[in-house]
Design a protein around this motif. Structure first.
Motif, short mmCIF file in Angstrom:
data_model
loop_
_atom_site.label_atom_id
_atom_site.label_comp_id
_atom_site.label_asym_id
_atom_site.label_seq_id
_atom_site.Cartn_x
_atom_site.Cartn_y
_atom_site.Cartn_z
N LEU A 41 0.79 -1.16 0.01
CA LEU A 41 0.02 -0.05 0.01
C LEU A 41 0.79 1.52 0.06
N ALA A 42 1.82 1.30 0.75
CA ALA A 42 2.84 2.43 0.71
C ALA A 42 3.44 2.68 -0.53
N GLY A 43 3.88 1.53 -1.16
CA GLY A 43 4.38 1.71 -2.47
C GLY A 43 3.34 2.22 -3.66
N VAL A 44 2.07 1.92 -3.39
CA VAL A 44 1.08 2.34 -4.43
C VAL A 44 0.80 3.68 -4.05
N VAL A 45 0.77 4.16 -2.64
CA VAL A 45 0.54 5.74 -2.29
C VAL A 45 1.69 6.63 -3.00
N GLY A 46 2.94 5.97 -3.04
CA GLY A 46 4.13 6.65 -3.79
C GLY A 46 3.71 7.50 -4.98
N PRO A 47 3.27 6.91 -6.13
CA PRO A 47 2.70 7.55 -7.31
C PRO A 47 1.72 8.62 -7.18
N LEU A 48 0.60 7.93 -6.14
CA LEU A 48 -0.56 8.83 -5.92
C LEU A 48 -0.17 10.18 -5.67
N ILE A 49 1.04 10.30 -4.64
CA ILE A 49 1.59 11.74 -4.22
C ILE A 49 2.72 12.16 -5.23
N GLU A 50 3.41 11.25 -5.69
CA GLU A 50 4.30 11.69 -6.60
C GLU A 50 3.98 12.51 -7.97
N VAL A 51 2.91 11.79 -8.53
CA VAL A 51 2.53 12.22 -9.98
C VAL A 51 2.11 13.68 -9.71
N PRO A 52 1.07 13.94 -9.10
CA PRO A 52 0.53 15.50 -8.85
C PRO A 52 1.65 16.53 -8.61
N VAL A 53 2.42 16.09 -7.54
CA VAL A 53 3.49 16.69 -7.11
C VAL A 53 4.52 16.88 -7.80
N LEU A 54 5.00 16.07 -8.78
CA LEU A 54 6.02 16.57 -9.73
C LEU A 54 5.53 17.22 -10.98
N VAL A 55 4.47 16.89 -11.32
CA VAL A 55 3.68 17.91 -12.29
C VAL A 55 3.46 19.26 -11.66
N ALA A 56 3.40 19.46 -10.67
CA ALA A 56 3.19 21.02 -10.02
C ALA A 56 4.63 21.35 -10.08
N LEU A 57 5.70 20.71 -9.79
CA LEU A 57 7.10 20.83 -9.77
C LEU A 57 7.62 21.59 -11.14
N VAL A 58 6.58 21.17 -12.17
CA VAL A 58 7.21 21.44 -13.69
C VAL A 58 7.01 22.80 -13.60
N TYR A 59 5.77 23.24 -13.36
CA TYR A 59 5.33 24.55 -13.31
C TYR A 59 6.47 25.35 -12.40
N VAL A 60 6.58 25.06 -11.27
CA VAL A 60 7.57 25.74 -10.49
C VAL A 60 9.09 26.04 -11.12
N SER A 61 9.34 25.03 -11.78
CA SER A 61 10.72 25.09 -12.49
C SER A 61 10.77 26.00 -13.75
N LEU A 62 9.65 26.01 -14.20
CA LEU A 62 9.50 27.00 -15.53
C LEU A 62 9.27 28.48 -14.89
N TRP A 63 8.62 28.47 -13.83
CA TRP A 63 8.67 29.83 -13.13
C TRP A 63 10.13 30.32 -12.53
N ALA A 64 10.87 29.49 -11.94
CA ALA A 64 12.04 29.69 -11.64
C ALA A 64 13.21 29.88 -12.63
N ARG A 65 12.96 29.49 -13.82
CA ARG A 65 13.83 29.76 -14.99
C ARG A 65 13.87 31.28 -15.08
N ARG A 66 12.75 32.10 -15.16
CA ARG A 66 12.59 33.40 -15.30
C ARG A 66 13.28 34.02 -14.11
N ARG A 67 12.96 33.56 -13.03
CA ARG A 67 13.50 34.22 -11.64
C ARG A 67 15.09 34.19 -11.56
N PHE A 68 15.41 32.87 -11.76
CA PHE A 68 16.86 32.67 -11.20
C PHE A 68 17.77 32.54 -12.38
N PHE A 69 17.45 32.31 -13.57
CA PHE A 69 18.57 32.10 -14.81
C PHE A 69 18.34 32.90 -15.79
N THR A 70 17.97 34.49 -15.61
CA THR A 70 17.89 35.20 -16.57
C THR A 70 19.21 36.12 -16.44
#
Length: 356
Positions: A327-356
Protein backbone atom coordinates in the motif's frame (compact mmCIF):
# COMPACT_ATOMS: atom_id res chain seq x y z
CA UNK A 1 3.73 56.22 -26.70
CA UNK A 2 4.46 52.63 -27.66
CA UNK A 3 1.59 50.17 -27.36
CA UNK A 4 3.83 47.13 -27.65
CA UNK A 5 2.93 44.55 -25.02
CA UNK A 6 5.67 43.46 -22.65
CA UNK A 7 7.19 40.07 -23.43
CA UNK A 8 5.49 37.11 -21.85
CA UNK A 9 7.33 35.28 -19.08
CA UNK A 10 9.28 32.27 -20.40
CA UNK A 11 7.04 29.75 -18.66
CA UNK A 12 3.97 31.39 -20.22
CA UNK A 13 5.53 31.22 -23.67
CA UNK A 14 6.46 27.59 -23.17
CA UNK A 15 2.94 26.65 -22.03
CA UNK A 16 1.41 28.52 -24.97
CA UNK A 17 3.39 26.34 -27.39
CA UNK A 18 2.18 23.13 -25.78
CA UNK A 19 -0.70 21.14 -27.19
CA UNK A 20 -4.08 21.16 -25.45
CA UNK A 21 -3.22 17.77 -23.97
CA UNK A 22 0.00 19.13 -22.46
CA UNK A 23 -1.52 22.37 -21.19
CA UNK A 24 -4.16 20.55 -19.17
CA UNK A 25 -1.89 17.70 -18.06
CA UNK A 26 -2.72 18.07 -14.32
CA UNK A 27 -6.43 17.80 -15.17
CA UNK A 28 -5.98 14.69 -17.30
CA UNK A 29 -3.77 13.08 -14.66
CA UNK A 30 -6.31 13.84 -11.95
CA UNK A 31 -9.11 12.34 -14.03
CA UNK A 32 -6.96 9.28 -14.81
CA UNK A 33 -6.29 8.72 -11.11
CA UNK A 34 -9.99 9.07 -10.27
CA UNK A 35 -10.97 6.74 -13.11
CA UNK A 36 -8.49 4.12 -11.94
CA UNK A 37 -9.65 4.34 -8.34
CA UNK A 38 -13.31 4.00 -9.36
CA UNK A 39 -12.58 1.06 -11.65
CA UNK A 40 -10.64 -0.74 -8.96
CA UNK A 41 -13.31 -0.03 -6.38
CA UNK A 42 -16.47 -0.88 -8.29
CA UNK A 43 -15.49 -3.47 -10.95
CA UNK A 44 -15.26 -6.87 -9.21
CA UNK A 45 -12.29 -9.02 -10.17
CA UNK A 46 -10.65 -6.28 -12.27
CA UNK A 47 -7.47 -6.32 -10.20
CA UNK A 48 -7.07 -10.06 -10.65
CA UNK A 49 -7.71 -9.79 -14.40
CA UNK A 50 -5.17 -6.97 -14.84
CA UNK A 51 -2.59 -8.75 -12.72
CA UNK A 52 -3.07 -12.16 -14.37
CA UNK A 53 -0.03 -11.69 -16.62
CA UNK A 54 3.10 -10.00 -15.31
CA UNK A 55 6.52 -8.94 -16.57
CA UNK A 56 9.16 -8.78 -13.86
CA UNK A 57 6.43 -8.90 -11.23
CA UNK A 58 4.59 -5.95 -12.83
CA UNK A 59 1.16 -6.19 -14.49
CA UNK A 60 1.39 -6.57 -18.28
CA UNK A 61 -0.92 -3.57 -18.97
CA UNK A 62 1.29 -1.38 -16.78
CA UNK A 63 4.38 -2.70 -18.54
CA UNK A 64 2.90 -1.86 -21.95
CA UNK A 65 1.89 1.60 -20.75
CA UNK A 66 5.41 2.29 -19.49
CA UNK A 67 7.01 1.17 -22.75
CA UNK A 68 4.63 3.35 -24.78
CA UNK A 69 5.30 6.26 -22.44
CA UNK A 70 9.08 5.98 -22.58
CA UNK A 71 9.66 5.39 -26.28
CA UNK A 72 8.73 8.81 -27.78
CA UNK A 73 10.83 10.72 -25.24
CA UNK A 74 13.87 8.52 -25.81
CA UNK A 75 13.38 8.82 -29.56
CA UNK A 76 13.85 12.59 -29.10
CA UNK A 77 17.27 12.24 -27.47
CA UNK A 78 20.22 13.52 -29.52
CA UNK A 79 22.52 10.57 -28.93
CA UNK A 80 25.38 12.32 -30.72
CA UNK A 81 25.44 14.86 -27.87
CA UNK A 82 25.75 12.43 -24.95
CA UNK A 83 29.51 13.02 -24.66
CA UNK A 84 28.80 16.59 -23.53
CA UNK A 85 26.91 15.13 -20.57
CA UNK A 86 29.34 12.40 -19.58
CA UNK A 87 32.09 14.99 -19.44
CA UNK A 88 30.19 17.10 -16.88
CA UNK A 89 31.62 15.69 -13.66
CA UNK A 90 29.71 18.15 -11.47
CA UNK A 91 26.41 16.89 -12.81
CA UNK A 92 27.27 13.19 -12.65
CA UNK A 93 28.81 13.30 -9.17
CA UNK A 94 25.98 15.44 -7.80
CA UNK A 95 23.41 13.03 -9.20
CA UNK A 96 25.08 9.97 -7.72
CA UNK A 97 25.38 11.56 -4.27
CA UNK A 98 21.79 12.82 -4.28
CA UNK A 99 20.33 9.55 -5.51
CA UNK A 100 22.34 6.98 -3.59
CA UNK A 101 23.37 8.76 -0.38
CA UNK A 102 20.99 11.65 0.30
CA UNK A 103 17.73 10.21 -1.07
CA UNK A 104 17.66 6.86 0.77
CA UNK A 105 18.92 8.45 4.00
CA UNK A 106 16.28 11.18 3.84
CA UNK A 107 13.45 8.72 3.24
CA UNK A 108 14.69 6.52 6.09
CA UNK A 109 14.70 9.50 8.46
CA UNK A 110 11.26 10.73 7.38
CA UNK A 111 9.73 7.24 7.56
CA UNK A 112 10.90 6.76 11.15
CA UNK A 113 10.00 10.33 12.12
CA UNK A 114 6.42 10.23 10.80
CA UNK A 115 5.58 6.52 11.08
CA UNK A 116 7.30 5.18 14.23
CA UNK A 117 4.25 3.05 15.14
CA UNK A 118 3.46 1.75 11.63
CA UNK A 119 6.27 -0.65 10.72
CA UNK A 120 4.67 -1.94 7.49
CA UNK A 121 4.14 1.53 6.02
CA UNK A 122 7.56 2.63 7.24
CA UNK A 123 9.25 -0.28 5.49
CA UNK A 124 7.26 0.41 2.31
CA UNK A 125 8.40 4.03 2.27
CA UNK A 126 12.03 3.04 2.77
CA UNK A 127 11.72 0.72 -0.23
CA UNK A 128 10.30 3.61 -2.28
CA UNK A 129 13.30 5.72 -1.24
CA UNK A 130 15.69 3.02 -2.43
CA UNK A 131 14.06 2.70 -5.87
CA UNK A 132 15.64 5.54 -7.78
CA UNK A 133 14.15 7.02 -10.94
CA UNK A 134 14.23 5.27 -14.32
CA UNK A 135 10.87 6.04 -15.93
CA UNK A 136 8.41 8.90 -15.52
CA UNK A 137 11.10 11.40 -14.57
CA UNK A 138 11.97 11.67 -18.26
CA UNK A 139 8.44 12.95 -18.92
CA UNK A 140 8.61 15.59 -16.16
CA UNK A 141 12.07 16.69 -17.27
CA UNK A 142 10.88 17.07 -20.85
CA UNK A 143 7.83 19.13 -19.85
CA UNK A 144 10.03 21.40 -17.72
CA UNK A 145 12.41 21.97 -20.67
CA UNK A 146 15.29 20.20 -18.95
CA UNK A 147 18.31 18.74 -20.71
CA UNK A 148 16.96 15.69 -22.54
CA UNK A 149 20.37 14.14 -23.19
CA UNK A 150 21.46 14.68 -19.57
CA UNK A 151 18.25 13.01 -18.36
CA UNK A 152 18.93 9.97 -20.54
CA UNK A 153 22.48 9.65 -19.19
CA UNK A 154 21.49 10.12 -15.54
CA UNK A 155 18.62 7.66 -15.83
CA UNK A 156 20.94 5.10 -17.40
CA UNK A 157 23.55 5.72 -14.69
CA UNK A 158 21.00 5.32 -11.92
CA UNK A 159 19.72 2.15 -13.54
CA UNK A 160 23.16 0.56 -13.49
CA UNK A 161 23.67 1.52 -9.85
CA UNK A 162 20.21 0.23 -9.03
CA UNK A 163 21.07 -3.28 -10.17
CA UNK A 164 23.99 -3.48 -7.76
CA UNK A 165 22.95 -1.16 -4.95
CA UNK A 166 19.25 -1.79 -4.31
CA UNK A 167 19.62 -5.08 -2.45
CA UNK A 168 22.64 -3.92 -0.46
CA UNK A 169 21.02 -0.65 0.58
CA UNK A 170 17.79 -2.48 1.44
CA UNK A 171 19.71 -4.76 3.77
CA UNK A 172 21.53 -1.77 5.29
CA UNK A 173 18.51 0.49 5.87
CA UNK A 174 16.07 -2.22 6.95
CA UNK A 175 18.34 -4.47 8.99
CA UNK A 176 21.75 -3.02 9.83
CA UNK A 177 21.08 0.67 10.49
CA UNK A 178 17.97 0.13 12.68
CA UNK A 179 20.03 -2.27 14.78
CA UNK A 180 22.81 0.28 15.22
CA UNK A 181 20.23 2.88 16.26
CA UNK A 182 18.38 0.50 18.57
CA UNK A 183 15.32 0.35 16.30
CA UNK A 184 13.34 -2.66 15.14
CA UNK A 185 14.18 -3.42 11.52
CA UNK A 186 12.75 -5.66 8.82
CA UNK A 187 14.68 -7.90 6.48
CA UNK A 188 14.38 -7.16 2.75
CA UNK A 189 15.18 -9.97 0.35
CA UNK A 190 15.30 -9.01 -3.31
CA UNK A 191 17.07 -10.60 -6.23
CA UNK A 192 19.58 -8.56 -8.17
CA UNK A 193 18.46 -10.47 -11.27
CA UNK A 194 14.88 -9.27 -10.78
CA UNK A 195 16.05 -5.67 -10.59
CA UNK A 196 18.27 -6.14 -13.64
CA UNK A 197 15.30 -7.61 -15.51
CA UNK A 198 13.10 -4.62 -14.65
CA UNK A 199 15.81 -2.20 -15.78
CA UNK A 200 16.33 -4.15 -19.01
CA UNK A 201 12.62 -4.17 -19.84
CA UNK A 202 11.52 -0.70 -18.78
CA UNK A 203 14.63 1.23 -19.78
CA UNK A 204 16.58 -1.01 -22.14
CA UNK A 205 13.80 -1.77 -24.63
CA UNK A 206 12.55 1.82 -25.17
CA UNK A 207 16.12 3.15 -25.09
CA UNK A 208 17.21 0.77 -27.85
CA UNK A 209 14.05 1.48 -29.83
CA UNK A 210 14.55 5.23 -29.49
CA UNK A 211 18.20 5.03 -30.54
CA UNK A 212 17.48 2.85 -33.58
CA UNK A 213 14.55 5.03 -34.63
CA UNK A 214 16.66 8.18 -34.62
CA UNK A 215 19.64 6.57 -36.29
CA UNK A 216 17.75 4.97 -39.16
CA UNK A 217 15.17 7.75 -39.43
CA UNK A 218 17.82 10.43 -39.86
CA UNK A 219 19.79 8.22 -42.23
CA UNK A 220 16.74 7.59 -44.44
CA UNK A 221 15.02 11.02 -44.41
CA UNK A 222 17.43 13.47 -42.73
CA UNK A 223 17.45 15.21 -39.34
CA UNK A 224 15.11 18.02 -40.37
CA UNK A 225 12.35 15.56 -41.39
CA UNK A 226 12.93 13.46 -38.30
CA UNK A 227 12.65 16.35 -35.83
CA UNK A 228 10.03 18.49 -37.59
CA UNK A 229 7.75 15.79 -39.02
CA UNK A 230 8.26 12.43 -37.32
CA UNK A 231 8.76 13.42 -33.67
CA UNK A 232 5.61 15.60 -33.48
CA UNK A 233 3.57 12.63 -34.71
CA UNK A 234 4.78 10.19 -32.07
CA UNK A 235 5.16 12.74 -29.24
CA UNK A 236 1.58 12.55 -27.87
CA UNK A 237 1.95 8.79 -27.38
CA UNK A 238 4.17 9.49 -24.35
CA UNK A 239 1.36 11.26 -22.50
CA UNK A 240 -1.24 8.74 -23.64
CA UNK A 241 0.99 6.02 -22.24
CA UNK A 242 1.38 7.97 -19.01
CA UNK A 243 -2.37 8.41 -18.55
CA UNK A 244 -3.06 4.77 -19.41
CA UNK A 245 -0.42 3.64 -16.90
CA UNK A 246 -1.93 5.79 -14.16
CA UNK A 247 -5.44 4.43 -14.79
CA UNK A 248 -4.27 0.80 -14.65
CA UNK A 249 -1.98 1.37 -11.67
CA UNK A 250 -4.72 2.89 -9.56
CA UNK A 251 -7.27 0.35 -10.75
CA UNK A 252 -5.05 -2.40 -9.35
CA UNK A 253 -4.97 -0.79 -5.91
CA UNK A 254 -8.18 1.24 -5.96
CA UNK A 255 -9.92 -0.82 -3.29
CA UNK A 256 -6.98 -0.61 -0.89
CA UNK A 257 -6.69 3.17 -1.33
CA UNK A 258 -10.39 4.03 -1.06
CA UNK A 259 -11.07 1.66 1.84
CA UNK A 260 -8.17 3.02 3.98
CA UNK A 261 -8.15 6.78 3.39
CA UNK A 262 -6.63 7.73 6.76
CA UNK A 263 -3.73 5.34 6.19
CA UNK A 264 -3.15 6.99 2.82
CA UNK A 265 -2.91 10.36 4.58
CA UNK A 266 -0.39 8.96 7.07
CA UNK A 267 1.80 7.70 4.24
CA UNK A 268 1.36 10.87 2.18
CA UNK A 269 2.80 13.27 4.77
CA UNK A 270 6.41 11.97 4.75
CA UNK A 271 6.21 11.53 0.97
CA UNK A 272 5.27 15.20 0.50
CA UNK A 273 8.15 16.23 2.72
CA UNK A 274 10.51 13.97 0.80
CA UNK A 275 9.64 15.29 -2.66
CA UNK A 276 9.78 18.91 -1.51
CA UNK A 277 13.16 18.53 0.20
CA UNK A 278 14.78 16.44 -2.54
CA UNK A 279 13.59 18.60 -5.42
CA UNK A 280 14.22 21.93 -3.73
CA UNK A 281 17.60 20.90 -2.35
CA UNK A 282 18.74 19.46 -5.68
CA UNK A 283 17.60 22.55 -7.55
CA UNK A 284 19.48 24.78 -5.11
CA UNK A 285 22.58 22.60 -5.45
CA UNK A 286 22.50 22.78 -9.24
CA UNK A 287 22.25 26.54 -9.13
CA UNK A 288 25.03 26.78 -6.51
CA UNK A 289 27.53 24.72 -8.51
CA UNK A 290 26.88 26.71 -11.68
CA UNK A 291 24.81 24.33 -13.78
CA UNK A 292 22.61 25.72 -16.52
CA UNK A 293 18.85 25.88 -16.06
CA UNK A 294 18.40 22.81 -18.23
CA UNK A 295 20.84 20.68 -16.25
CA UNK A 296 19.73 22.05 -12.88
CA UNK A 297 16.19 21.02 -13.77
CA UNK A 298 17.33 17.58 -14.86
CA UNK A 299 19.34 17.12 -11.67
CA UNK A 300 16.34 18.09 -9.53
CA UNK A 301 13.81 15.82 -11.24
CA UNK A 302 16.12 12.80 -11.44
CA UNK A 303 16.92 13.18 -7.74
CA UNK A 304 13.30 13.67 -6.60
CA UNK A 305 11.68 11.02 -8.79
CA UNK A 306 11.41 7.40 -7.75
CA UNK A 307 10.99 4.12 -9.59
CA UNK A 308 7.67 3.26 -7.98
CA UNK A 309 7.19 0.37 -10.43
CA UNK A 310 10.18 -1.39 -8.90
CA UNK A 311 9.17 -0.41 -5.36
CA UNK A 312 5.69 -1.86 -5.83
CA UNK A 313 7.03 -5.03 -7.43
CA UNK A 314 9.53 -5.58 -4.60
CA UNK A 315 6.96 -4.83 -1.89
CA UNK A 316 4.41 -7.20 -3.41
CA UNK A 317 6.96 -9.91 -4.10
CA UNK A 318 8.48 -9.73 -0.61
CA UNK A 319 5.50 -8.93 1.62
CA UNK A 320 2.38 -9.75 -0.45
CA UNK A 321 -0.15 -7.81 -2.51
CA UNK A 322 -2.37 -6.93 0.47
CA UNK A 323 0.49 -5.88 2.76
CA UNK A 324 1.00 -2.43 4.23
CA UNK A 325 4.32 -2.28 2.42
CA UNK A 326 2.54 -2.70 -0.91
CA UNK A 327 0.00 0.00 0.00
CA UNK A 328 2.83 2.40 0.82
CA UNK A 329 4.36 1.65 -2.57
CA UNK A 330 1.07 2.41 -4.32
CA UNK A 331 0.58 5.69 -2.42
CA UNK A 332 4.01 6.71 -3.78
CA UNK A 333 2.77 7.55 -7.31
CA UNK A 334 -0.53 8.83 -5.88
CA UNK A 335 1.54 11.63 -4.30
CA UNK A 336 4.48 11.75 -6.69
CA UNK A 337 2.55 12.27 -9.91
CA UNK A 338 0.62 15.45 -8.97
CA UNK A 339 3.54 16.85 -6.94
CA UNK A 340 6.07 16.49 -9.76
CA UNK A 341 3.57 17.85 -12.27
CA UNK A 342 3.24 20.93 -10.02
CA UNK A 343 7.04 21.15 -9.84
CA UNK A 344 7.18 21.33 -13.63
CA UNK A 345 5.38 24.67 -13.36
CA UNK A 346 7.58 25.74 -10.44
CA UNK A 347 10.66 24.95 -12.51
CA UNK A 348 9.44 27.00 -15.47
CA UNK A 349 8.75 29.91 -13.10
CA UNK A 350 12.20 29.55 -11.49
CA UNK A 351 13.88 29.78 -14.89
CA UNK A 352 12.65 33.37 -15.26
CA UNK A 353 13.44 34.23 -11.65
CA UNK A 354 16.90 32.71 -11.21
CA UNK A 355 18.40 31.98 -14.64
CA UNK A 356 18.01 35.24 -16.59
Amino acid sequence: MSTTSPPSPPETAVMARLSRLDQFLPVWIGLAMIAGLLLGRFVPGLDNALDAVTIGGISLPIALGLLIMMYPVLAKVRYDRLDTVTGDRRLLLSSLILNWIVGPALMFALAWLFLPDHPEYRTGLIIVGLARCIAMVIIWNDLACGDREAAAVLVALNSVFQVFAFGVLGWFYLSVLPGWLGLDGAQLEVSGWEIAGNVLVFLGIPLLAGYLTRRFGERARGRDWYESRFLPKIGPAALYGLLFTIVILFALQGDAITSRPWDVVLIAVPLLAYFAIMWGGSYALGKAIGLTYERTTTLAFTAAGNNFELAIAVAIGTFGVTSGQALAGVVGPLIEVPVLVALVYVSLWARRRFFT
